[in-house]
Design a protein around this motif. Structure first.
Motif, PDB file in Angstrom:
ATOM      1  N   VAL A 114       4.639  -7.461  10.490  1.00  0.00           N
ATOM      2  CA  VAL A 114       5.072  -8.332  11.589  1.00  0.00           C
ATOM      3  C   VAL A 114       3.923  -8.908  12.417  1.00  0.00           C
TER       4      VAL A 114
ATOM      5  N   GLU B  26       0.817  -1.228   0.000  1.00  0.00           N
ATOM      6  CA  GLU B  26       0.000   0.000   0.000  1.00  0.00           C
ATOM      7  C   GLU B  26       0.846   1.271   0.000  1.00  0.00           C
ATOM      8  N   LEU B  27       2.163   1.141   0.128  1.00  0.00           N
ATOM      9  CA  LEU B  27       2.998   2.326   0.336  1.00  0.00           C
ATOM     10  C   LEU B  27       3.404   3.010  -0.966  1.00  0.00           C
TER      11      LEU B  27
ATOM     12  N   SER C 206       3.119   3.179  16.623  1.00  0.00           N
ATOM     13  CA  SER C 206       3.765   1.968  17.157  1.00  0.00           C
ATOM     14  C   SER C 206       5.235   1.961  16.781  1.00  0.00           C
TER      15      SER C 206
ATOM     16  N   GLY D 227       3.869  -1.684  11.658  1.00  0.00           N
ATOM     17  CA  GLY D 227       3.721  -0.673  10.611  1.00  0.00           C
ATOM     18  C   GLY D 227       3.002   0.583  11.050  1.00  0.00           C
TER      19      GLY D 227
ATOM     20  N   ASP E 136       1.900 -10.800   6.081  1.00  0.00           N
ATOM     21  CA  ASP E 136       2.903 -10.394   7.061  1.00  0.00           C
ATOM     22  C   ASP E 136       4.057 -11.390   6.994  1.00  0.00           C
TER      23      ASP E 136
ATOM     24  N   SER F  20       5.418   7.132   5.494  1.00  0.00           N
ATOM     25  CA  SER F  20       5.936   8.125   6.456  1.00  0.00           C
ATOM     26  C   SER F  20       6.959   7.504   7.412  1.00  0.00           C
ATOM     27  N   ASN F  21       6.898   6.199   7.594  1.00  0.00           N
ATOM     28  CA  ASN F  21       7.803   5.585   8.588  1.00  0.00           C
ATOM     29  C   ASN F  21       9.276   5.678   8.198  1.00  0.00           C
TER      30      ASN F  21
ATOM     31  N   PRO G 102       3.190  -6.094  18.250  1.00  0.00           N
ATOM     32  CA  PRO G 102       3.807  -7.120  17.392  1.00  0.00           C
ATOM     33  C   PRO G 102       5.323  -7.005  17.221  1.00  0.00           C
TER      34      PRO G 102
ATOM     35  N   ALA H   1      -0.331 -10.516  12.205  1.00  0.00           N
ATOM     36  CA  ALA H   1      -0.882 -11.833  11.859  1.00  0.00           C
ATOM     37  C   ALA H   1      -1.509 -11.891  10.464  1.00  0.00           C
TER      38      ALA H   1
HETATM   39  N1  LIG Z   1      -5.248 -10.372  13.735  1.00  0.00           N
HETATM   40  C1  LIG Z   1      -4.413  -9.469  14.195  1.00  0.00           C
HETATM   41  N2  LIG Z   1      -4.259  -8.335  13.548  1.00  0.00           N
HETATM   42  C2  LIG Z   1      -3.425  -7.389  14.021  1.00  0.00           C
HETATM   43  C3  LIG Z   1      -2.742  -7.613  15.220  1.00  0.00           C
HETATM   44  C4  LIG Z   1      -2.900  -8.839  15.880  1.00  0.00           C
HETATM   45  O1  LIG Z   1      -2.288  -9.109  16.939  1.00  0.00           O
HETATM   46  N3  LIG Z   1      -3.727  -9.736  15.333  1.00  0.00           N
HETATM   47  N4  LIG Z   1      -1.941  -6.590  15.708  1.00  0.00           N
HETATM   48  C5  LIG Z   1      -2.339  -5.260  15.366  1.00  0.00           C
HETATM   49  C6  LIG Z   1      -1.380  -4.304  15.817  1.00  0.00           C
HETATM   50  S1  LIG Z   1      -1.361  -3.993  17.492  1.00  0.00           S
HETATM   51  C7  LIG Z   1      -0.592  -3.592  14.977  1.00  0.00           C
HETATM   52  S2  LIG Z   1       0.438  -2.368  15.595  1.00  0.00           S
HETATM   53  C8  LIG Z   1      -0.586  -3.819  13.541  1.00  0.00           C
HETATM   54  C9  LIG Z   1       0.866  -3.986  13.066  1.00  0.00           C
HETATM   55  O2  LIG Z   1       0.846  -4.609  11.879  1.00  0.00           O
HETATM   56  P1  LIG Z   1       2.091  -4.880  10.953  1.00  0.00           P
HETATM   57  O3  LIG Z   1       3.339  -4.564  11.632  1.00  0.00           O
HETATM   58  O4  LIG Z   1       1.927  -6.201  10.374  1.00  0.00           O
HETATM   59  O5  LIG Z   1       1.969  -3.719   9.890  1.00  0.00           O
HETATM   60  P2  LIG Z   1       1.091  -3.670   8.583  1.00  0.00           P
HETATM   61  O6  LIG Z   1      -0.077  -4.555   8.727  1.00  0.00           O
HETATM   62  O7  LIG Z   1       1.992  -3.836   7.468  1.00  0.00           O
HETATM   63  O8  LIG Z   1       0.631  -2.177   8.722  1.00  0.00           O
HETATM   64  C10 LIG Z   1      -0.124  -1.665   9.789  1.00  0.00           C
HETATM   65  C11 LIG Z   1      -0.584  -0.249   9.432  1.00  0.00           C
HETATM   66  O9  LIG Z   1       0.513   0.589   9.299  1.00  0.00           O
HETATM   67  C12 LIG Z   1       0.546   1.194   8.009  1.00  0.00           C
HETATM   68  N5  LIG Z   1       1.929   1.286   7.561  1.00  0.00           N
HETATM   69  C13 LIG Z   1       2.743   0.249   7.257  1.00  0.00           C
HETATM   70  N6  LIG Z   1       3.935   0.682   6.844  1.00  0.00           N
HETATM   71  C14 LIG Z   1       3.890   2.027   6.867  1.00  0.00           C
HETATM   72  C15 LIG Z   1       4.818   3.044   6.524  1.00  0.00           C
HETATM   73  N7  LIG Z   1       6.050   2.747   6.076  1.00  0.00           N
HETATM   74  N8  LIG Z   1       4.446   4.341   6.661  1.00  0.00           N
HETATM   75  C16 LIG Z   1       3.196   4.639   7.100  1.00  0.00           C
HETATM   76  N9  LIG Z   1       2.275   3.707   7.456  1.00  0.00           N
HETATM   77  C17 LIG Z   1       2.611   2.429   7.324  1.00  0.00           C
HETATM   78  C18 LIG Z   1      -0.224   0.240   7.132  1.00  0.00           C
HETATM   79  O10 LIG Z   1      -0.715   0.836   5.993  1.00  0.00           O
HETATM   80  C19 LIG Z   1      -1.313  -0.217   8.088  1.00  0.00           C
HETATM   81  O11 LIG Z   1      -2.345   0.745   8.133  1.00  0.00           O
HETATM   82  O12 LIG Z   1      -1.318  -4.971  13.214  1.00  0.00           O
HETATM   83  C20 LIG Z   1      -2.584  -5.101  13.870  1.00  0.00           C
HETATM   84  N10 LIG Z   1      -3.273  -6.212  13.338  1.00  0.00           N
END
Ligand SMILES: Nc1nc2c(c(=O)[nH]1)N[C@H]1C(S)=C(S)[C@@H](COP(=O)(O)OP(=O)(O)OC[C@H]3O[C@@H](n4cnc5c(N)ncnc54)[C@H](O)[C@@H]3O)O[C@H]1N2
Ligand code: MOO
Length: 404
Positions: free
Chosen positions: A249, A185-186, A305, A301, A255, A201-202, A280, A251
């Motif tokens: 990272v 999506e980035l 966080s 992401g 990921d 943005s990260n 996560p 679920a």
């Molecule tokens: N079934 C479950 N779903 C989720 C869990 C869980 O335990 N079970 N944990 C939630 C939590 S808490 C978090 S925090 C997020 C972290 O998810 P990920 O690390 O896998 O990240 P993504 O899914 O890839 O993205 C999450 C969110 O962040 C945005 N994103 C990603 N990269 C960037 C970037 N470089 N700059 C700006 N924003 C970014 C992405 O578009 C998503 O909106 O997971 C929950 N889900």
């Protein structure tokens, strides 16, 4: 789930302090000394005048006033050529060495000079020995310790090292930190996101956080949620001292980060920490063939966080690598400005505004829409820590706050 305290402990046990390197004092700010230093001279190196005036012998002031014969003028950077006898004085400038026979300096403002007679009349009462002068080696003796190994170099330590003959020092080097943002999506910040897309943005935020932590950022761009591309970018990142991956990272079906890291031979140290935001978080280590390890963080992401996990955990690891004596984040106690209700199912780090009121730290938690709400951190200069469950915190209570 692992507590934040246990995660800090595992990071400190895993990350080894870096080898040391020689650095000029111009490049040493905020580095940590790997070896102690000693002074190569006495400080001050000579009995030193602290005022512009006249070098005198206090014994000449038994009546509280005297008239003395002027012998010479001693400037800073020169050496006196005449030893003073009873009834004699030499004019002296701040920073110049006192002549033999002198044990004090009288300020020029208290002296009446008679140019014709080459004499000076002083009528200020008794002068005590040591007045307006700093005796040789009264601050530091040649060969005595200046700074111990483990000292963090602030501007004053850097000045003290220069003064004592250490123009370059052995410090632990700063790590290189690769940044790899993952996600289909980035798009780059300069692009207009299409439906379903968001700006990356990260990457730039982590870049700035790495600089703020005195480390060396190495941005690798975006890896799509696809194994081949992710794999080759991970290989590139594993050449650095640290690799930070953002996203992928938790679920979700795409990921892929934990499994791809495992595939690359990275040993997982922990995955998931009991905190909000940042649950996560993934941490591991690769023992590379060249003998130097690479430390890997899989940051969640969601931007808040990612930011919180960097400030708490990645910074701890960087400080440990750089040899900081106390690498963990340090909490400050602050008074809660207003009643606050917390209902997190994990210990929660809430963006907050900390202010000083009459010398006391006062903290106001900010409204936030959660870990995707980066905007709430723009008003914040700290995070306030609230424990698990439905809890009411009364205004005036002291709570833990972490400045950033
Ligand atoms: N079934 C479950 N779903 C989720 C869990 C869980 O335990 N079970 N944990 C939630 C939590 S808490 C978090 S925090 C997020 C972290 O998810 P990920 O690390 O896998 O990240 P993504 O899914 O890839 O993205 C999450 C969110 O962040 C945005 N994103 C990603 N990269 C960037 C970037 N470089 N700059 C700006 N924003 C970014 C992405 O578009 C998503 O909106 O997971 C929950 N889900
Ligand atoms: O831990 Mo996640 O970081 O709540 O959003």
């Amino acid at each position: 789930m692992l507590s934040a305290q246990d995660a800090f402990q595992l990071i400190l046990e895993t990350v080894k302090p870096a080898p040391s390197e020689q650095r000029s004092l111009f490049d040493a700010w905020h580095c940590v000394l790997a070896e102690g230093t000693v002074s190569d001279l006495n400080i001050p190196p000579f009995d030193k005048a602290l005022m512009d005036g006249f070098a005198v012998n206090s014994a000449d002031f038994q009546n509280g006033k005297t008239t003395l014969q002027i012998q010479e003028t001693i400037f800073a950077g020169s050496v006196p050529t005449i030893s003073l006898q009873a009834g004699q004085t030499s004019q002296i400038m701040t920073g110049a060495p006192l002549p033999e026979g002198a044990d004090a300096v009288v300020q020029i403002e208290h002296c009446q000079i008679d140019e014709a007679a080459r004499s000076v009349k002083i009528d200020t009462g008794p002068v005590s020995p040591g007045k307006n002068m700093l005796p040789q080696s009264s601050v530091l003796k040649e060969g005595s310790p200046v700074l111990a190994a483990g000292t963090v170099l602030r501007p004053q330590e850097i000045g003290a090292l220069a003064e004592t003959g250490s123009p370059s020092v052995r410090v632990r080097r700063a790590p290189t930190v690769a940044i790899l943002a993952t996600g289909d999506e980035l798009v780059a910040p300069e692009e207009s996101p299409q439906p379903g897309q968001i700006r990356n943005s990260n990457e730039v935020m982590l870049h700035a956080q790495i600089l703020q932590a005195d480390a060396i950022p190495q941005p690798l761009g975006i890896a799509r949620d696809e194994r081949n591309q992710l794999r080759s970018k991970i290989q590139e990142g594993l050449k650095s001292d640290f690799l930070l991956l953002s996203g992928g990272v938790s679920a979700g079906e795409r990921d892929l980060v934990p499994s791809e890291l495992e595939q690359a031979g990275v040993k997982q140290v922990f995955h998931k920490v009991n905190l909000k935001p940042g649950k996560p978080l993934w941490f591991g280590v690769l023992e590379r063939a060249d003998g130097d390890p690479c430390y890997i963080f899989g940051l969640p992401g969601n931007p808040v966080s990612s930011m919180v996990c960097f400030e708490l955990f990645v910074k701890t690891a960087i400080r440990q690598f750089m040899g900081f004596p106390a690498p963990r984040p340090r909490a400050l106690q602050a008074r809660l400005s207003d009643d606050f209700h917390s209902s997190g199912n994990r210990p929660t780090y809430q963006p907050a505004q900390l202010e000083w009121e009459a010398g006391e730290a006062v903290v106001s938690p900010l409204k936030t829409m959660g870990s995707a709400d980066l905007h709430s951190t723009v008003q914040a200069n700290s995070v306030a820590l609230f424990s698990t469950g439905n809890q009411h915190y009364q205004a005036g209570l002291n709570i833990d706050v972490f400045l950033w």
